[in-house]
Design an enzyme around this catalytic site. Structure first.
Site, short mmCIF file in Angstrom:
data_model
loop_
_atom_site.label_atom_id
_atom_site.label_comp_id
_atom_site.label_asym_id
_atom_site.label_seq_id
_atom_site.Cartn_x
_atom_site.Cartn_y
_atom_site.Cartn_z
N ILE A 155 9.97 -97.91 -45.56
CA ILE A 155 11.14 -97.91 -46.36
C ILE A 155 12.32 -98.00 -45.59
CG2 ILE A 155 12.43 -96.79 -48.31
CD1 ILE A 155 9.57 -95.67 -49.45
N ASP A 174 14.14 -91.22 -35.59
CA ASP A 174 12.65 -91.09 -35.99
C ASP A 174 11.87 -90.35 -34.57
OD1 ASP A 174 9.89 -91.68 -36.88
OD2 ASP A 174 10.73 -93.21 -38.24
N CYS A 205 12.37 -90.21 -44.35
CA CYS A 205 11.04 -89.58 -43.58
C CYS A 205 10.42 -88.77 -44.88
CB CYS A 205 11.62 -88.71 -42.54
SG CYS A 205 12.71 -87.18 -43.10
N THR A 232 16.37 -90.54 -51.20
CA THR A 232 15.61 -91.00 -52.21
C THR A 232 13.98 -90.95 -51.56
OG1 THR A 232 15.38 -93.34 -50.80
CG2 THR A 232 16.85 -93.28 -52.77
N ARG A 234 12.21 -87.26 -50.55
CA ARG A 234 11.65 -85.99 -51.28
C ARG A 234 12.80 -85.02 -51.39
NH1 ARG A 234 8.54 -88.85 -53.14
NH2 ARG A 234 6.12 -88.71 -52.96
N GLU A 263 12.19 -80.89 -59.33
CA GLU A 263 12.11 -82.08 -60.13
C GLU A 263 11.08 -81.81 -61.14
OE1 GLU A 263 12.03 -85.57 -57.40
OE2 GLU A 263 10.11 -85.97 -58.34
N HIS A 295 13.84 -90.08 -59.80
CA HIS A 295 12.72 -90.45 -59.17
C HIS A 295 12.36 -91.93 -59.83
CE1 HIS A 295 9.64 -88.75 -56.23
NE2 HIS A 295 9.47 -90.40 -56.20
P1 NAD Z 1 6.54 -94.21 -43.53
O1 NAD Z 1 5.32 -93.18 -43.26
O2 NAD Z 1 6.36 -95.74 -43.70
O3 NAD Z 1 7.72 -93.85 -42.90
C1 NAD Z 1 8.01 -92.55 -42.57
C2 NAD Z 1 8.68 -92.19 -41.27
O4 NAD Z 1 9.33 -91.35 -41.03
C3 NAD Z 1 7.96 -92.80 -40.14
O5 NAD Z 1 8.46 -93.78 -39.25
C4 NAD Z 1 7.85 -91.55 -39.38
O6 NAD Z 1 7.65 -91.62 -38.14
C5 NAD Z 1 9.09 -90.80 -39.70
N1 NAD Z 1 9.07 -89.26 -39.59
C6 NAD Z 1 8.09 -88.50 -39.57
N2 NAD Z 1 8.43 -87.24 -39.37
C7 NAD Z 1 9.87 -87.30 -39.07
C8 NAD Z 1 10.94 -86.48 -38.74
N3 NAD Z 1 10.46 -85.17 -38.35
N4 NAD Z 1 12.09 -86.82 -38.37
C9 NAD Z 1 12.19 -88.12 -38.45
N5 NAD Z 1 11.47 -88.99 -38.81
C10 NAD Z 1 10.27 -88.59 -39.10
O7 NAD Z 1 6.92 -93.85 -45.12
P2 NAD Z 1 7.73 -94.69 -46.23
O8 NAD Z 1 6.82 -95.40 -47.10
O9 NAD Z 1 8.76 -95.41 -45.59
O10 NAD Z 1 8.19 -93.65 -47.18
C11 NAD Z 1 9.47 -92.49 -46.86
C12 NAD Z 1 9.50 -91.49 -47.89
O11 NAD Z 1 9.72 -92.20 -48.97
C13 NAD Z 1 7.93 -91.04 -48.30
O12 NAD Z 1 7.40 -90.03 -47.54
C14 NAD Z 1 8.05 -90.70 -49.92
O13 NAD Z 1 8.52 -89.24 -49.66
C15 NAD Z 1 9.41 -91.33 -50.28
N6 NAD Z 1 9.27 -92.26 -51.16
C16 NAD Z 1 10.13 -92.03 -52.43
C17 NAD Z 1 9.87 -93.09 -53.34
C18 NAD Z 1 10.69 -92.99 -54.78
O14 NAD Z 1 10.35 -93.46 -55.71
N7 NAD Z 1 12.03 -92.43 -54.62
C19 NAD Z 1 8.85 -94.00 -53.59
C20 NAD Z 1 8.16 -94.12 -52.42
C21 NAD Z 1 8.18 -93.24 -51.27
#
Ligand code: NAD
Length: 332
Positions: A155, A174, A205, A232, A234, A263, A295
C-alpha cells in the site's frame, strides 16, 4: 468443506456467494463477531473466516479447536488480531489475503488528505445551506510539499507513487528499503528525520510490538507544527490521547483516520440510535480538522473481488492438501 463466516456484512455475502459458485463450499454466514460465546454457532465446519475486528485470542482458539476447526481464514491483510502462537499450538493453520488492490487503501489515504486540505466536507454542507462563503476553506498546494511515509510495502508504494504524481517530495521510513521506490524518487531516511520534515505523514506499516504507539508524545514532538497525520493502517499505531493533546495545542494541524484503536465496539455498525460511551472518539469527532472514516479504505469493488477470490482459493488449497501460499506463521 463447510465454512463459518463471522462479522459477515451483507456485502460480504454478495461477493463471497458470487465467487463461491466456482468453489462450491457450504457456507454459514453470521453477522456477529467471533467471541468465546459466538464460537457456539459453528456446526460441523472445518474452517472459519474472520475479519479485522474478530479477536482470535488463545481461549477462542482453544474453543475453535474443540469445535474441530482446522484453519482460520482471514479475509484481510493484517493478522494482529490472531494469537498465532495459540493457533500453532492447536495445530490450526492461518491464512490471509496478503495483497488486494493496494490502490483501494492508498487512494483512500489520498482522499483523506484532499478532504482535510481543501475542506470539501465543509463546502458540501455549506452549499446545501446556501452558504457560498469561502471563509475558513483555504487549503495549500500539495505540489512540492513534503510527504512522510512510514512503511513502503504494497500500500505504501502505491501511496508514494500517487504523491510523486502530485509533484510532492516523498520521504520514507521502512525497516527495509525498496529498490523500485528509490528509482521512483523516494528518499529513505531515519524515522526522526521523516517526522521532522513531513508536512503530511501517512502510516502504512503493520501493527506489531515495535510499531504500537509509533505516534505518541515523543514522536509528535519531532513533527512539524501544523503537520497533517493520516492513518489508514491500524488504530494501535497511534496513541490517541497524545494525538488529541497535539490537536488541542495546534501542534497537529489535521488528522485523518480510517482506523481507531477501540474500533471493534464501533465500526461496521449503525449506532445512530445509541449513546456512544467511548469519550475518546467523541472528542476526536468534535474537532473540525479531524476526518474519521470507519475502516473503509479497502472497500472497493476490485478489492472485494480479490478478497473473496483469494480467501476461497486459500481454503481450496487447504482442502486439497496443497501448499498454502498465503499462510501466516509466528515469524511472519
Ligand atoms: P505490507 O506488508 O505489504 O507492507 C508493510 C510495510 O511496513 C513493509 O514494507 C514492512 O517492511 C514495513 N514495516 C514493518 N515494520 C516496520 C516498522 N517497524 N517501521 C516501518 N516500517 C515497517 O502491508 P500492506 O499491504 O502495505 O498493508 C499495510 C497495512 O495497511 C496493513 O498492515 C494493514 O494493517 C493496513 N490495511 C488497512 C486497510 C484498510 O482498509 N484501512 C486495508 C488493508 C490493509
Amino acid at each position: 468443506m463447510k465454512l463459518t463466516f463471522f462479522s459477515a456484512q451483507p456485502y460480504d455475502k454478495v461477493f463471497f456467494e458470487e465467487h463461491n459458485k466456482q468453489f462450491g463450499f457450504n457456507i454459514d454466514f453470521f453477522e456477529v463477531a467471533l467471541t468465546e460465546k459466538s464460537v457456539n454457532l459453528i456446526q460441523h465446519s472445518e474452517a472459519i473466516c474472520v475479519f479485522v475486528n474478530d479477536r482470535v485470542t488463545q481461549p477462542v482458539v482453544e474453543l475453535l479447536a474443540a469445535k474441530g476447526i482446522k484453519i482460520i481464514a482471514l479475509r484481510c491483510a493484517g493478522f494482529n488480531n490472531v494469537d498465532l502462537r495459540a493457533a500453532a499450538h492447536a495445530n490450526m493453520r492461518v491464512v490471509r489475503v496478503p495483497a488486494y488492490s493496494p490502490h483501494a487503501v492508498a487512494e483512500h489515504a489520498v482522499a483523506m488528505i484532499m478532504t482535510l486540505n481543501r475542506k470539501t466536507h465543509k463546502a458540501y454542507n455549506r452549499i446545501r445551506e446556501q452558504n457560498f462563503s469561502l471563509n475558513g476553506l483555504m487549503g495549500f498546494d500539495l505540489f512540492e510539499k513534503t510527504i512522510g511515509v512510514v512503511g513502503t510495502g504494497n500500500i505504501g508504494q502505491v501511496f508514494c507513487r500517487l504523491m510523486l504524481g502530485f509533484g510532492c517530495h516523498v520521504l520514507a521510513y521502512d525497516v527495509k528499503e525498496d529498490k523500485g521506490m528509490l528509482e521512483a524518487g523516494v528518499i529513505y531516511l531515519p524515522l526522526e528525520e521523516v517526522l521532522s520534515k513531513a508536512d503530511v505523514l501517512s502510516l502504512h506499516c503493520p501493527l506489531n510490538e515495535k510499531t504500537r504507539y509509533l505516534i505518541g508524545d515523543s514522536t509528535i514532538k519531532r513533527m512539524k507544527k501544523g503537520a497533517m497525520l493520516i492513518n489508514t493502517s491500524r488504530g494501535g499505531l497511534i496513541n490517541t490521547i497524545s494525538v488529541i493533546k497535539a490537536l488541542k495545542s495546534g501542534k497537529l494541524g489535521a488528522l485523518g483516520i480510517d482506523v481507531y484503536e477501540q474500533e471493534e465496539s464501533l465500526f461496521f455498525r449503525d449506532l445512530s440510535e445509541h449513546i456512544i460511551e467511548d469519550d475518546t472518539i467523541t472528542r476526536l469527532m468534535s474537532f473540525h480538522n479531524v476526518l474519521i472514516t470507519a475502516h473503509q479504505g479497502f472497500f472497493t469493488q476490485e478489492a472485494m473481488d480479490q478478497i473473496a477470490e483469494t480467501t476461497l482459493s486459500n481454503l481450496k488449497a487447504f482442502d486439497s492438501g496443497e501448499p498454502l501460499a498465503n499462510e501466516v506463521k509466528i515469524s511472519s
